[in-house]
Design a protein around this motif. Structure first.
Motif, PDB file in Angstrom:
ATOM      1  N   VAL A 121       0.834  -1.202   0.000  1.00  0.00           N
ATOM      2  CA  VAL A 121       0.000   0.000   0.000  1.00  0.00           C
ATOM      3  C   VAL A 121       0.872   1.257   0.000  1.00  0.00           C
ATOM      4  CG1 VAL A 121      -1.654   1.343   1.351  1.00  0.00           C
ATOM      5  CG2 VAL A 121      -1.984  -1.121   1.070  1.00  0.00           C
ATOM      6  N   VAL A 122       1.917   1.253   0.824  1.00  0.00           N
ATOM      7  CA  VAL A 122       2.818   2.404   0.890  1.00  0.00           C
ATOM      8  C   VAL A 122       3.488   2.638  -0.461  1.00  0.00           C
ATOM      9  CG1 VAL A 122       5.013   3.199   1.867  1.00  0.00           C
ATOM     10  CG2 VAL A 122       3.217   2.331   3.367  1.00  0.00           C
ATOM     11  N   ASN A 123       3.867   1.569  -1.145  1.00  0.00           N
ATOM     12  CA  ASN A 123       4.500   1.724  -2.453  1.00  0.00           C
ATOM     13  C   ASN A 123       3.528   2.257  -3.492  1.00  0.00           C
ATOM     14  OD1 ASN A 123       7.474   0.548  -2.916  1.00  0.00           O
ATOM     15  ND2 ASN A 123       6.548  -0.516  -1.203  1.00  0.00           N
ATOM     16  N   VAL A 124       2.260   1.847  -3.415  1.00  0.00           N
ATOM     17  CA  VAL A 124       1.258   2.386  -4.328  1.00  0.00           C
ATOM     18  C   VAL A 124       1.080   3.888  -4.093  1.00  0.00           C
ATOM     19  CG1 VAL A 124      -1.186   2.356  -4.930  1.00  0.00           C
ATOM     20  CG2 VAL A 124       0.048   0.207  -4.652  1.00  0.00           C
ATOM     21  N   VAL A 125       1.029   4.298  -2.828  1.00  0.00           N
ATOM     22  CA  VAL A 125       0.899   5.726  -2.517  1.00  0.00           C
ATOM     23  C   VAL A 125       2.124   6.492  -3.008  1.00  0.00           C
ATOM     24  CG1 VAL A 125       0.677   7.424  -0.657  1.00  0.00           C
ATOM     25  CG2 VAL A 125      -0.608   5.279  -0.551  1.00  0.00           C
ATOM     26  N   GLY A 126       3.324   5.912  -2.819  1.00  0.00           N
ATOM     27  CA  GLY A 126       4.539   6.547  -3.329  1.00  0.00           C
ATOM     28  C   GLY A 126       4.512   6.721  -4.832  1.00  0.00           C
ATOM     29  N   LEU A 127       3.977   5.709  -5.538  1.00  0.00           N
ATOM     30  CA  LEU A 127       3.837   5.810  -6.986  1.00  0.00           C
ATOM     31  C   LEU A 127       2.838   6.898  -7.369  1.00  0.00           C
ATOM     32  CD1 LEU A 127       4.409   4.721  -9.836  1.00  0.00           C
ATOM     33  CD2 LEU A 127       2.603   3.021  -9.447  1.00  0.00           C
ATOM     34  N   LEU A 128       1.742   6.999  -6.620  1.00  0.00           N
ATOM     35  CA  LEU A 128       0.745   8.036  -6.889  1.00  0.00           C
ATOM     36  C   LEU A 128       1.308   9.438  -6.650  1.00  0.00           C
ATOM     37  CD1 LEU A 128      -2.474   6.435  -5.353  1.00  0.00           C
ATOM     38  CD2 LEU A 128      -1.875   6.664  -7.775  1.00  0.00           C
ATOM     39  N   ILE A 129       2.201   9.569  -5.670  1.00  0.00           N
ATOM     40  CA  ILE A 129       2.830  10.871  -5.419  1.00  0.00           C
ATOM     41  C   ILE A 129       3.658  11.301  -6.630  1.00  0.00           C
ATOM     42  CG2 ILE A 129       4.592  12.059  -4.053  1.00  0.00           C
ATOM     43  CD1 ILE A 129       3.587  10.486  -1.635  1.00  0.00           C
ATOM     44  N   ALA A 130       4.456  10.364  -7.167  1.00  0.00           N
ATOM     45  CA  ALA A 130       5.269  10.676  -8.345  1.00  0.00           C
ATOM     46  C   ALA A 130       4.385  10.983  -9.548  1.00  0.00           C
ATOM     47  CB  ALA A 130       6.201   9.504  -8.654  1.00  0.00           C
ATOM     48  N   SER A 145       7.098  19.583 -22.153  1.00  0.00           N
ATOM     49  CA  SER A 145       8.291  19.045 -22.803  1.00  0.00           C
ATOM     50  C   SER A 145       8.759  17.767 -22.103  1.00  0.00           C
ATOM     51  CB  SER A 145       9.420  20.084 -22.793  1.00  0.00           C
ATOM     52  OG  SER A 145       9.875  20.296 -21.465  1.00  0.00           O
ATOM     53  N   GLN A 146       9.556  16.990 -22.817  1.00  0.00           N
ATOM     54  CA  GLN A 146      10.074  15.750 -22.230  1.00  0.00           C
ATOM     55  C   GLN A 146      10.978  16.048 -21.044  1.00  0.00           C
ATOM     56  OE1 GLN A 146      11.980  13.205 -25.071  1.00  0.00           O
ATOM     57  NE2 GLN A 146      12.430  11.592 -23.588  1.00  0.00           N
ATOM     58  N   LEU A 147      11.741  17.133 -21.108  1.00  0.00           N
ATOM     59  CA  LEU A 147      12.607  17.524 -20.001  1.00  0.00           C
ATOM     60  C   LEU A 147      11.773  17.856 -18.760  1.00  0.00           C
ATOM     61  CD1 LEU A 147      15.360  18.250 -18.802  1.00  0.00           C
ATOM     62  CD2 LEU A 147      15.085  20.549 -19.781  1.00  0.00           C
ATOM     63  N   ALA A 148      10.692  18.613 -18.954  1.00  0.00           N
ATOM     64  CA  ALA A 148       9.831  18.977 -17.829  1.00  0.00           C
ATOM     65  C   ALA A 148       9.173  17.743 -17.220  1.00  0.00           C
ATOM     66  CB  ALA A 148       8.768  19.966 -18.291  1.00  0.00           C
ATOM     67  N   ASP A 149       8.762  16.808 -18.083  1.00  0.00           N
ATOM     68  CA  ASP A 149       8.155  15.572 -17.580  1.00  0.00           C
ATOM     69  C   ASP A 149       9.148  14.768 -16.746  1.00  0.00           C
ATOM     70  OD1 ASP A 149       5.788  16.213 -18.770  1.00  0.00           O
ATOM     71  OD2 ASP A 149       6.033  14.878 -20.489  1.00  0.00           O
ATOM     72  N   ASN A 150      10.393  14.726 -17.192  1.00  0.00           N
ATOM     73  CA  ASN A 150      11.413  13.990 -16.438  1.00  0.00           C
ATOM     74  C   ASN A 150      11.734  14.673 -15.117  1.00  0.00           C
ATOM     75  OD1 ASN A 150      12.818  11.511 -17.794  1.00  0.00           O
ATOM     76  ND2 ASN A 150      12.322  12.899 -19.468  1.00  0.00           N
ATOM     77  N   ILE A 151      11.773  15.999 -15.124  1.00  0.00           N
ATOM     78  CA  ILE A 151      12.064  16.725 -13.890  1.00  0.00           C
ATOM     79  C   ILE A 151      10.945  16.525 -12.871  1.00  0.00           C
ATOM     80  CG2 ILE A 151      12.313  19.018 -12.872  1.00  0.00           C
ATOM     81  CD1 ILE A 151      13.797  19.866 -15.407  1.00  0.00           C
ATOM     82  N   SER A 152       9.706  16.624 -13.325  1.00  0.00           N
ATOM     83  CA  SER A 152       8.575  16.509 -12.400  1.00  0.00           C
ATOM     84  C   SER A 152       8.334  15.070 -11.964  1.00  0.00           C
ATOM     85  CB  SER A 152       7.307  17.068 -13.056  1.00  0.00           C
ATOM     86  OG  SER A 152       7.020  16.364 -14.259  1.00  0.00           O
ATOM     87  N   GLY A 153       8.393  14.134 -12.900  1.00  0.00           N
ATOM     88  CA  GLY A 153       8.102  12.736 -12.568  1.00  0.00           C
ATOM     89  C   GLY A 153       9.267  11.995 -11.958  1.00  0.00           C
ATOM     90  N   ASN A 154      10.418  12.055 -12.629  1.00  0.00           N
ATOM     91  CA  ASN A 154      11.592  11.311 -12.167  1.00  0.00           C
ATOM     92  C   ASN A 154      12.522  12.132 -11.280  1.00  0.00           C
ATOM     93  OD1 ASN A 154      10.826   9.015 -13.679  1.00  0.00           O
ATOM     94  ND2 ASN A 154      11.677   9.932 -15.529  1.00  0.00           N
ATOM     95  N   GLY A 155      12.212  13.408 -11.104  1.00  0.00           N
ATOM     96  CA  GLY A 155      12.999  14.249 -10.211  1.00  0.00           C
ATOM     97  C   GLY A 155      12.244  14.556  -8.933  1.00  0.00           C
ATOM     98  N   VAL A 156      11.343  15.540  -9.017  1.00  0.00           N
ATOM     99  CA  VAL A 156      10.572  15.952  -7.841  1.00  0.00           C
ATOM    100  C   VAL A 156       9.704  14.812  -7.321  1.00  0.00           C
ATOM    101  CG1 VAL A 156       8.846  17.575  -6.985  1.00  0.00           C
ATOM    102  CG2 VAL A 156      10.571  18.347  -8.630  1.00  0.00           C
ATOM    103  N   GLY A 157       9.005  14.143  -8.220  1.00  0.00           N
ATOM    104  CA  GLY A 157       8.123  13.056  -7.804  1.00  0.00           C
ATOM    105  C   GLY A 157       8.878  11.903  -7.164  1.00  0.00           C
ATOM    106  N   LEU A 158      10.030  11.572  -7.735  1.00  0.00           N
ATOM    107  CA  LEU A 158      10.829  10.480  -7.176  1.00  0.00           C
ATOM    108  C   LEU A 158      11.339  10.824  -5.779  1.00  0.00           C
ATOM    109  CD1 LEU A 158      12.235   7.728  -7.576  1.00  0.00           C
ATOM    110  CD2 LEU A 158      14.162   8.977  -8.577  1.00  0.00           C
ATOM    111  N   VAL A 159      11.806  12.053  -5.599  1.00  0.00           N
ATOM    112  CA  VAL A 159      12.316  12.473  -4.293  1.00  0.00           C
ATOM    113  C   VAL A 159      11.202  12.468  -3.241  1.00  0.00           C
ATOM    114  CG1 VAL A 159      13.273  14.413  -2.999  1.00  0.00           C
ATOM    115  CG2 VAL A 159      14.239  13.806  -5.229  1.00  0.00           C
TER     116      VAL A 159
END
Length: 199
Positions: A121-130, A145-159
C-alpha cells in the motif's frame, strides 16, 4: 595548640565535597552521558537505516530493470505493460524482503502478511505521489516538454515519493508498535514464584 590544629583541619576541608556525595556525582555523570549518548545513538541508527534503504532501493531498481527486459524478451514479447507489471511486482517483493531483513531488521513485525500488505500500500501511494507531480506539471502548469516531464516525474516526484516511503516504512510498516511483545516463559515463571501465584 589543639585549637590551631582543629582550625587548620576545618579550613583544609573547605571547598571539598564530602565523600558521601561521590556516588551521587557519579550517578549524575552517568545520567548526563546517557542523555548525550541516546540522541547520538538514534542519529547513527537513522543514518545507517537511510544508507541501507538506499542500497535496497538501488538493488530493487536493478531487479526491476533486469526482470522487465528478461520477461519482455521471452514469455511476454508482445506485452510491454504486463512485462512492467511483473517486473514491478518482483522488485517490490525484493524491496520488502531487503528492508525487512536488512534496513529494519530490529523493528520488523512477526506478522509478515500484514506487514507485506502495508508495504505494498505504501508503495502504491509513493507511486501516486510521483504520478501526481507529473500530472500537475504536465496538465495543470502546462510544462509539456520531455525535459519537464522527467524533472517533475523522475525528479521531484521520485524524491517526494522516496521520502514518503522511508518515513512510512520507519513509522508505520516496520514500527516497533506493530510487534507483539511477549514475556518469556521463564520470566513468567519467576514472576509467579515471586508473587506466590500458581505455576
Amino acid at each position: 595548640m589543639g585549637t590551631d590544629i582543629d582550625t587548620l583541619a576545618t579550613k583544609s576541608s573547605w571547598g571539598q565535597r564530602p565523600e558521601a556525595s561521590l556516588p551521587e556525582a557519579k550517578a549524575a555523570g552517568e545520567a548526563d552521558s546517557g542523555h548525550v549518548a541516546r540522541p547520538v545513538g538514534l542519529r547513527t541508527r537513522l543514518i545507517g537505516q537511510l544508507a541501507s534503504f538506499g542500497l535496497v532501493g538501488g538493488l530493487a531498481f536493478v531487479v526491476d530493470l533486469a526482470v522487465y527486459n528478461a520477461v519482455r524478451a521471452t514469455v511476454l514479447q508482445d506485452s510491454p505493460i504486463w512485462s512492467k507489471v511483473v517486473s514491478v511486482a518482483v522488485a517490490t517483493a525484493f524491496a520488502w524482503l531487503g528492508n525487512r531483513y536488512l534496513t529494519f531488521r530490529r523493528e520488523r513485525s512477526p506478522h509478515a502478511v500484514r506487514e507485506g500488505v502495508l508495504f505494498a500500500v505504501v508503495n502504491v501511494v509513493g507511486l501516486l505521489i510521483a504520478a501526481g507531480c507529473l500530472f500537475v506539471s504536465h496538465y495543470v502548469l502546462g510544462f509539456t516538454s520531455q525535459l519537464a516531464d522527467n524533472i517533475s516525474g523522475n525528479g521531484v516526484g521520485l524524491v517526494l515519493g522516496t521520502a514518503f516511503r522511508f518515513a512510512a516504512y520507519r513509522w508505520l510498516v516496520f514500527s516497533p508498535r506493530s510487534r507483539t511483545l511477549r514475556v518469556p516463559r521463564s520470566a513468567r515463571r519467576i514472576v509467579r514464584l515471586d508473587t506466590g501465584g500458581p505455576s
